[in-house]
Design an enzyme around this catalytic site. Structure first.
Site, mmCIF file in Angstrom:
data_model
loop_
_atom_site.group_PDB
_atom_site.id
_atom_site.type_symbol
_atom_site.label_atom_id
_atom_site.label_comp_id
_atom_site.label_asym_id
_atom_site.label_seq_id
_atom_site.Cartn_x
_atom_site.Cartn_y
_atom_site.Cartn_z
ATOM 1 N N HIS A 11 0.891 -1.162 0.000
ATOM 2 C CA HIS A 11 0.000 0.000 0.000
ATOM 3 C C HIS A 11 0.920 1.201 0.000
ATOM 4 C CE1 HIS A 11 -3.375 2.527 2.022
ATOM 5 N NE2 HIS A 11 -2.974 3.014 0.885
ATOM 6 N N ASP A 13 1.543 4.687 -1.109
ATOM 7 C CA ASP A 13 0.960 5.912 -1.643
ATOM 8 C C ASP A 13 1.912 6.587 -2.625
ATOM 9 O OD1 ASP A 13 -1.544 5.966 -0.495
ATOM 10 O OD2 ASP A 13 -0.849 6.925 1.346
ATOM 11 N N ASP A 135 -7.928 2.113 -0.584
ATOM 12 C CA ASP A 135 -7.840 3.375 0.157
ATOM 13 C C ASP A 135 -8.741 4.493 -0.350
ATOM 14 O OD1 ASP A 135 -6.984 5.016 2.191
ATOM 15 O OD2 ASP A 135 -5.097 5.572 1.241
ATOM 16 N N HIS A 346 -4.804 8.752 -5.316
ATOM 17 C CA HIS A 346 -5.901 9.166 -4.440
ATOM 18 C C HIS A 346 -5.489 10.161 -3.368
ATOM 19 C CE1 HIS A 346 -4.277 5.461 -2.547
ATOM 20 N NE2 HIS A 346 -4.569 6.062 -1.417
#
Lengths: 919, 919
Positions: A11, A13, A135, A346
């Protein structure tokens, strides 16, 4: 047995608290301990060492970077792991994109970019089977539809409204089939969708990530704190809590696709959902509807960057290798492609990143622009046969382009990326008072020179000093360019000329203020200076439309909840906003080409309401900021349109710029809503348009970027245009959203709303093409004047089109881009929905062989939307949905005709990989 | 070329903020992000992948644990890395031990324990060549001497006084030869010693540890933050700053031994140092002299645990396999060996760990005791031929042993680990008022029964209820045991008996209060109740000795410096402490066996001053705590002895219990001291003794644990016995040192100071053997009475010695322990320094073949002190020290005689690995 699939996943980002670079390298540990290279460096050997282990990797933006730095030995190991399914790519886009503030075109592009890397690097074994958005803060229906069209077998996500989640847990409906299009034939947009039970987190107490503090497994029986037995029994207990059937527990490392495959084999029947997952709330006063608007300048820059990328992509096809290597240097579309891929993340276009990270996204995009500017220069030179001193004026919206302002002679070239010709007006900052303008054929063109407004002067500050703007209409052919020549007339008086065209309105003493063109009249209240009515002159009806700006007091938390309004969350302190002004100072500019009313609401809020000749919409160009916060009150500014339309709580918003979703105030289609935030809880993402209607009349607003919008009372539409806040909203970003702007005093934002007032039946015919024309606007490239021939062998063209003729009105050329050294990509899109238009909501046929004049298509192969599979090879898992009969695959292939003849049904996108021969 | 050695090293605290287990497994990340298993898990593959890389591992306590959990494949890889020198063990003890509060016996044991694991696991290639103490808070000379005797080629450490460091940097004397013994022949205790330029840290900006936040190397030229060029040039710059010669920079992964070898080859001449590195200060008001006393109960428990471990080790040899497996279960010395290894860590016995970690160290030691109690029970049964219900009374110092108190009949067995017989007094808590005691031969023994004092009753609270203490003298043979039998006499009146022997002193009405025995008289001031004079009755001289407790106000920081007194740092607010009391309530207990004065200073401070019949020292048993802090003042309690001795600022402290170092107030031997803390800056570690003297008379104080001590004014000695603080001292531990104690109200500590007053010439003859007798005291094991025969074939012994005769007075049997399944370890130590004693400071010869009666030595091999090399194979690097001629190896081998005949020079330790045959 109760099978428990353990899914170790990344995960990572693509920017948030730290920049992409900082995350990759693991720098700035003072902000956050996170370094992607270390994750991959450490996971790969572990996978290699233990064949039972699995890992899924998501974000290709990072993987691509890491891969470049690996030794051949490591690459070999990784390839083996991929081939054996031990390292699996899921989702596989460049990033895990936002769903609320993204436009479908860059979504498709960013997924395609990731897929392409995976396919080129590892081949078919690396093709992601599962979409994975653990997310993003709410989920759009269009995103699911696009995923389905990309061939995904299923989709997992983490965040949905807390009421919805509780309801689903109770009903045991955490997994179902999402019917993600109201237009595409079943099951083309059906997507099996699973809600992860605990978001992106493992069950409580079982998080051994560097970010967690849970007790590790201590498996040395000799030690005091040995805890294996306790953890195992806890694990079994929570496994049973999540899934009641199954007697004993069988645990193994797995991947989402393994899980999905097992689930599919179980042959169950699934319920169907056809709305979306907006807005997302994680508590009664915690609606994540602020980020729909957060960082409005970044949101616009992203939209504009997509526009330029499409121009860049197309010119790379049309000029072929001359685009990449030419007199202006090495032109490269990949820099902007990757920057746009990153910007879809995102926490990027969503506006939920830290300020320094937002700055970095902007910088990346700017570097992408630079590389594309070289490419576009090379391409235009090659296509026009002229080597020019090109000037890219990237601040035309604030009338700044110093290199052009002083010129006595210059050319204005517009490249039109649409597959149909367009008529637009250009506005060029100049210092002269009179100019002659010639079209490509040398004919004189109507033009006006008007003074730069005080509003603009205040905003641009010392970035430019142009006194006037030269305005003239241009026509640009489909997929081509037109070059207009401009010369300053000598010695004309500035003042005498301009006074003629500008009438300053006196509030007192006139009882009517109006602007008009052939199609529309806009009336203003003489006392207040505010818009009060729009008339559709062709259809001869009027609608009172009272437009004003208002601002909500941003909550800093209260007794009900400590939740403050922040980058993510919109929480107004009161449900009624303050009007920006009860009356505004106005003045009018009336010329033969356009009429404008300038409204000054406050020192930090102004608007120009504009009608160009021949245009069927009213243009509202608003300027908001720096939002003052000296009173220690955060402010969320909206533009609101109040009408007497009877809308019964219903309004409409687009989903990522494509299909339209019907919204109903204080209501959710799939569960009984307990509305706890009458404003924030009714906000929805508006990517390109919002509208409302009664039985006959429709008021449509097009936006130039993503914004939050709603209809808080009947007959009213509002769009949030800007926000400046004083508190962090406690979702991790750790900063109040208070953008410093150009000079540190606070961000000023300028944008446009386009208003259509028409009958319900006719509205789509207007807003569908106009929305495409807005996001794929003609690109303006200036040059210093008559250039030198690029090559003696070339014709010198001042007008060019790559099409034989304009495409039909309902057909959009979504993509024209180089794919690899041999092949190119064409995406065609039917841009109307079923029932939207009596004329255009029909299947449309096009013979691809007969579309392009610039090249000949020598071979053609239809691909999945993400270009990682031949359409013919697509074979998604089938999910039983009960009483409904499963549809058959869309019969849109024009099987009878030649393979070049393509039929598109409403809202269909078809993707072709072609080989071409340039003419 | 300027060669730059990069040394990637471990620094894995064997407990500090987290327990050893927590550090190993990486738990409790909320306290600190540190997990040793992850370090090794991640380093090994990196080493394996890149032959240029090096890593040094230090702490075997952790490595041993990790090794146990590895697969055969990993073990093979690691072995290869060790053999190729890519993974190098440095230091190689069980931990990186503290130097200020440790005793030489456990230091040697803990180093040996680590070496043994390395040798058994990897063989000669893993033998550490370099000592590496990068964290301990000051450095003792004895530690360096022991390192030299362990065969190390050199020593690196990190911390030294900031003035000293600056001075050395200026003089370019960061590396020199440490002559670490005033007794051993050159160069046996010479140790090349280097001060690391930046402690255990890399140069500023180059720390990429998880604990640091420095920017990583970003080597992707395509990215914004590419920083390779800048970092490389910075690196070169700091490399040149550290070492001026050399033109260009050659960087490589290295190890301390590679560096040392290169340095040695350069054939330079080095300066020589012969003092130590205490006290350590890192600022003007930041003397790390508080930890000399911190956690006094843990420090005593550690010392006592060593005592028991030596007993346990010896009995494992004497009873052989019967010790490990017998009627009491599986006896095991290794648990306590490892616990003691851990307890030597520089945040363990030092007292600088968090409270929960201190508790864990205590728990580990207690588990070690349990395993040794089984072993000792098995062994005593085997040796005595009797199976008894053994009772280990571990709280005799507070007169608690509930299982014994009620018994009408019981035996008291004392095991004496010294190689000479000892005479001691035992004190057993009982409920009866009269007992008969029989020695091993059945003869009646003099005894006394006295009431348990109120002081003790207050301390023990509800842990025991014995009314009286039974006191009697015992004699225990060398390396053996004696069993005494106790029977309660029926129906004797408690009160009548006791009143006789206890006289309560009336302060008023008597002008002299005194206790005395054959050797000593102690006089007390009748008005104040304080000690005022000691008389040596044999030599017929007296010295006024005024003893009192005082307390320093612990600084909480002031204007000069924010530094507070804390676990590490001693900083008194004023330089003069408050007296605990100006006068004390006293009462006297006078019996035929002993005489005592009980002094009550305050509700939380009392003392018993005691003279046993035939003992040549005064015993001061002090009880301090809970130190009250309700007044929000931290307190540091000292026991101070003021005399008129003219000491000219000179006093003496031991170094880890061995050689004595001369201290001079406000002075350092090797640099001009700027004294900024007149008290704290004159504190030194006292491990076993402190003394002062004038030309004739010496006052010596033996301690039962490590304490800080000093002579702040001439004729005065002080020892800090306890401290309770309210502030953290900002060195990382993050807690104020305020020990909760047994019941949470604050720790009560009880201990003993033994005072010798004698001539200077005669003092060592007393304090040397007595110090050994204190740390290797006879171990008391009770049993419920007459047991059952263990085996019919065995004699039933109530007295036993494993020696043919007592060893000479100056010879100490330091170690008798099993080494492996075949061999055993014997260490002999000459326990006098040159010139200390006219009688004993001479070489001593012993014929090992003629020492032990319990077994016959069948083969003998002399080893280095750490037992990881044969003495004959030892070959340390030679370091040139200029004008001095290099000595030759100590000729202590009795080459002429049989190989069993061993000569020891003053302070020499010789280590033998032997094979034996039990008789």
């Amino acid at each position: 047995m109760l099978n428990v699939h353990l899914v170790p996943h990344s995960h990572d980002d693509v920017g948030w608290l730290k920049t992409v670079d900082q995350y990759y390298y693991g720098g700035e540990t003072g902000i956050q301990r996170a370094g992607v290279q270390y994750i991959l460096d450490s996971v790969i050997p572990q996978l290699y060492a233990d064949p039972a282990k699995r890992f899924i990797y998501v974000e290709v933006a990072f993987f691509y970077r890491w891969w470049k730095q690996q030794s051949d030995r490591t690459k070999k190991v990784v390839t083996q792991l991929v081939n054996e399914g031990r390292l699996e790519f899921v989702n596989g886009g460049w990033c895990m994109n936002d769903e609320a503030t993204t436009h479908y075109n860059p979504i498709i592009d960013q997924m395609t970019l990731g897929f392409q890397f995976l396919n080129d690097t590892f081949g078919e074994c690396a093709r992601p089977r599962v979409a994975w958005h653990i997310d993003p803060f709410g989920h759009s229906r269009e995103q699911a539809s696009l995923f389905a069209q990309m061939g995904f077998d299923g989709f997992f996500f983490g965040r949905l409204d807390y009421q919805d989640k509780k309801d689903r847990e109770n009903r045991r409906e955490m997994e179902q089939v999402w019917r993600a299009s109201a237009n595409l034939a079943k099951p083309n947009a059906d997507l099996f969708t699973g809600v992860l039970p605990n978001g992106y987190n493992p069950p409580s107490r079982l998080c051994w990530d560097v970010l967690c503090t849970d007790d590790p497994i201590k498996d040395d029986k000799g030690m005091e704190e040995y805890n294996v037995d306790e953890i195992v029994s806890y694990f079994i207990q929570i496994a049973h809590r999540q899934q009641s059937n199954g007697s004993d527990v069988n645990v193994f490392y797995s991947t989402p696709s393994c899980y999905l495959y097992q689930l599919n084999k179980a042959n169950l029947t699934w319920s169907v959902k056809s709305d979306d997952f907006f807005p997302y709330a994680d508590g009664a006063h915690m609606f994540w509807t602020g980020y729909f608007t957060s960082r409005p300048a970044l949101k616009r820059y992203e939209r504009l960057s997509n526009n330029f990328l499409q121009v860049c992509n197309q010119l790379e096809v049309l000029a072929d290798s001359a685009a990449n290597s030419g007199p202006y240097g090495v032109g490269d579309s990949s820099v902007l492609k990757r920057a746009m891929g990153v910007a879809q993340h995102h926490d990027a276009v969503s506006g939920t990143e830290k300020q320094h990270v937002a700055d970095d996204y902007g910088k990346m995009l700017a570097k992408g622009w630079e590389a594309c500017e070289v490419l576009v220069s090379n391409a235009l030179s090659a296509l026009s046969g002229m080597k020019q001193n090109y000037i890219f004026c990237n601040k035309l919206n604030i009338s700044v382009c110093p290199r052009v302002e002083e010129l006595g002679k210059f050319t204005v070239t517009l490249y039109n990326p649409l597959a149909r010709s367009v008529d637009v007006y250009v506005r060029i900052p100049v210092n002269g008072s009179d100019y002659s303008v010639a079209d490509p054929r040398g004919s004189s063109v109507l033009k006006e020179v008007v003074p730069v407004s005080d509003f603009t002067k205040a905003v641009r500050e010392d970035r430019g000093y142009a006194l006037n703007e030269l305005v003239f209409p241009v026509r640009v052919p489909a997929l081509g360019f037109s070059t207009y020549s401009v010369s300053r007339k000598s010695a004309s008086s500035v003042l005498s000329k301009l006074v003629r065209s500008v009438k300053r309105h006196q509030n007192q003493g006139q009882n009517q203020l109006a602007i008009e063109n052939e199609y529309i009249q806009v009336l203003f209240d003489a006392d207040t200076g505010l818009m009060k009515e729009i008339e559709n002159r062709q259809k001869n009806f009027s609608l009172p439309v009272n437009q004003n700006f208002h601002w909500y007091v941003a909550s800093s938390g209260d007794q009900k909840s400590s939740q403050a309004s922040g980058a993510y969350i919109f929480r107004p302190e009161q449900q009624t906003p303050f009007p920006m002004a009860k009356s505004v100072k106005t003045y009018t500019v009336q010329t033969d080409l356009f009429q404008e009313v300038y409204q000054n609401f406050t020192s930090w809020c102004s608007q120009v309401i504009r009608l160009y000749k021949n245009q069927k919409f009213v243009e509202l160009e608003w300027t908001v900021g720096p939002i003052p916060v000296g009173d220690h009150i955060g402010k969320e500014v909206i533009s609101r349109f109040d009408t007497p339309l009877k809308t019964d709580g219903i309004f409409y918003t687009d989903s990522n710029g494509r299909e339209i979703l019907r919204r109903r105030r204080d209501y959710r289609p799939t569960w009984k809503l307990n509305q706890t935030e009458p404003v924030a809880g009714n906000y929805y993402p508006v990517n390109t348009r919002i509208y409302m209607k009664d039985g006959k009349i429709q008021l449509t607003i097009l936006t130039d970027r993503s914004q939050g919008g709603s209809s808080i009372k009947d007959g009213s539409l509002e769009l949030m245009v800007h926000r400046r806040l004083l508190f962090d909203d406690n979702r991790g970003v750790g900063e109040a959203l208070s953008e410093p702007g150009y000079d540190g005093k606070g961000l000023v934002v300028r944008g446009k709303h386009l208003i259509f007032l028409d009958t319900v039946d006719a509205s789509a015919d207007l807003h569908r093409p106009q929305a495409q024309a807005e996001y794929m606007a003609p690109w303006i490239i200036m040059s210093e004047g008559s250039g030198t021939p690029y090559s003696t062998q070339l014709n010198h063209l001042s007008e060019f089109s790559a099409l034989k003729q304009d495409l039909p009105h309902n057909l959009h050329l979504l993509t024209l881009a180089r794919w690899d050294s041999q092949s190119f990509l064409i995406r065609l899109e039917h841009q109307f929905e079923i029932g939207e238009s009596s004329v255009y909501s029909k299947p449309v046929t096009v013979d691809l062989a007969n579309v392009f004049s610039a090249f000949e298509i020598t071979s053609i192969e239809e691909m999945s939307l993400g270009v990682n599979q031949r359409k013919a090879d697509e074979s998604r898992l089938i999910w039983e949905t009960g009483r409904e009969s499963q549809g058959v695959k869309s019969a849109s292939h024009g099987g009878d005709n030649s393979e070049h003849t393509v039929v598109l049904n409403p809202m269909e996108i078809r993707t072709f990989r072609v080989h071409i021969q340039h003419r």
